[in-house]
Design an enzyme around this catalytic site. Structure first.
Site, PDB file in Angstrom:
ATOM      1  N   ASP A 108      67.867 -18.629 -25.586  1.00 33.20           N
ATOM      2  CA  ASP A 108      67.906 -17.944 -24.427  1.00 33.20           C
ATOM      3  C   ASP A 108      67.466 -19.236 -23.356  1.00 33.20           C
ATOM      4  O   ASP A 108      67.065 -20.097 -23.509  1.00 33.20           O
ATOM      5  CB  ASP A 108      66.894 -17.029 -24.049  1.00 33.20           C
ATOM      6  CG  ASP A 108      67.023 -15.748 -25.284  1.00 33.20           C
ATOM      7  OD1 ASP A 108      68.249 -15.422 -25.506  1.00 33.20           O
ATOM      8  OD2 ASP A 108      65.942 -15.230 -25.497  1.00 33.20           O
TER       9      ASP A 108
HETATM   10  N1  URA Z   1      64.556 -15.102 -30.063  1.00 26.91           N
HETATM   11  C1  URA Z   1      64.442 -14.818 -28.870  1.00 26.91           C
HETATM   12  O1  URA Z   1      63.898 -13.798 -28.364  1.00 26.91           O
HETATM   13  N2  URA Z   1      65.005 -15.697 -27.826  1.00 26.91           N
HETATM   14  C2  URA Z   1      65.335 -16.842 -28.266  1.00 26.91           C
HETATM   15  O2  URA Z   1      65.864 -17.722 -27.355  1.00 26.91           O
HETATM   16  C3  URA Z   1      65.407 -17.390 -29.738  1.00 26.91           C
HETATM   17  C4  URA Z   1      64.828 -16.283 -30.383  1.00 26.91           C
END
Ligand code: URA
Length: 240
Positions: A108
């Site tokens: 993310d």
């Molecule tokens: N899990 C998440 O919630 N976000 C990420 O970026 C990777 C794993």
């Protein structure tokens, strides 16, 4: 561990310039530059995807040069090669590499840490396939202090969008009055998985960082910096 290098004349032959023998002649004639310096001696080793080679002033590179990179993605950078909203993307941080690389899986925008990038589509597919069981390790700062039962729920699996998550490895590294630091390893790559899992036990994630992908570790790589995978890491990902 050093990046994998090859002899300059082999690099030239792989780039379609001339045969190895004829490439040696071009080197002797002073027509070849490596990283801006004319090379006339034999035995020079170059690293594809890293060293810049010119013949008669023209950049060359092997057609099928595969590159494998690990980047420490800072918060705010999008895991993509292009963003429709014009935000900075991971490949903006790796401008020196000529090959068209793309990220393996995604983090993310507000998650930091380890992301692999490659132009080896086959390997990228293999690495993200759930059957490969590659554990990805995260350090999460969560609100509050999860109790034993809540940690066990994370470990055993949690229902997200009607489907249970696979077993996870979870440890508390530290707890403070208001929040805790968790070490979470999962081998799936569902959308926002760690955040959703922690939300389900009522301890939302405040900050998330990925520190390893299987045996590949971020180590001391600073945010925004990248490096090529070393030989050992390459052997490892190719063995998966
Ligand atoms: N899990 C998440 O919630 N976000 C990420 O970026 C990777 C794993």
């Amino acid at each position: 561990m050093k990046d994998k290098g090859i002899r300059l004349q082999k690099f030239m032959a792989m780039s379609g310039v001339a045969s190895r023998r004829a490439s040696e002649d071009l080197i002797k004639e002073g027509k070849v530059q490596v990283n801006g310096r004319v090379v006339t001696e034999m035995g020079v080793i170059v690293v594809p995807g890293k060293d810049k080679v010119k013949v008669d002033g023209v950049n060359i590179r092997p057609e099928s040069n595969k590159v494998y990179i690990v980047l420490n993605k800072p918060v705010g950078i999008v895991t993509s090669v292009k963003d429709e909203k014009g935000r900075a993307v991971v490949t903006d941080l790796i401008e020196e590499v000529d090959e068209r690389i793309y990220p393996v899986g995604r983090l993310d925008a507000d998650t930091s840490g380890l992301i692999l990038l490659t132009n080896d589509g086959e390997l990228a597919y293999k690495l993200t396939h759930p059957s490969k069981m590659v554990y990805k390790r995260y350090i999460a700062i969560v609100e509050g202090v999860p109790n034993k039962g809540e940690l066990e729920r994370l470990r055993k699996g949690i229902r997200l969008e009607g489907r249970m998550t696979a077993p996870a490895k979870v440890k508390i590294l530290k707890n403070f009055d208001e929040d805790s630091i968790l070490d979470i390893q999962i081998h799936e790559g569902r959308n926002r998985q760690v955040k959703k899992m922690c939300e389900k036990i009522n301890h939302p994630v405040k900050k998330l960082k990925r520190i390893s992908f299987g045996e590949i570790e971020l180590g001391g790589l600073e945010p925004g910096n990248w490096r090529y995978l070393n030989d050992e890491e390459l052997d490892y990902i190719k063995s998966l």
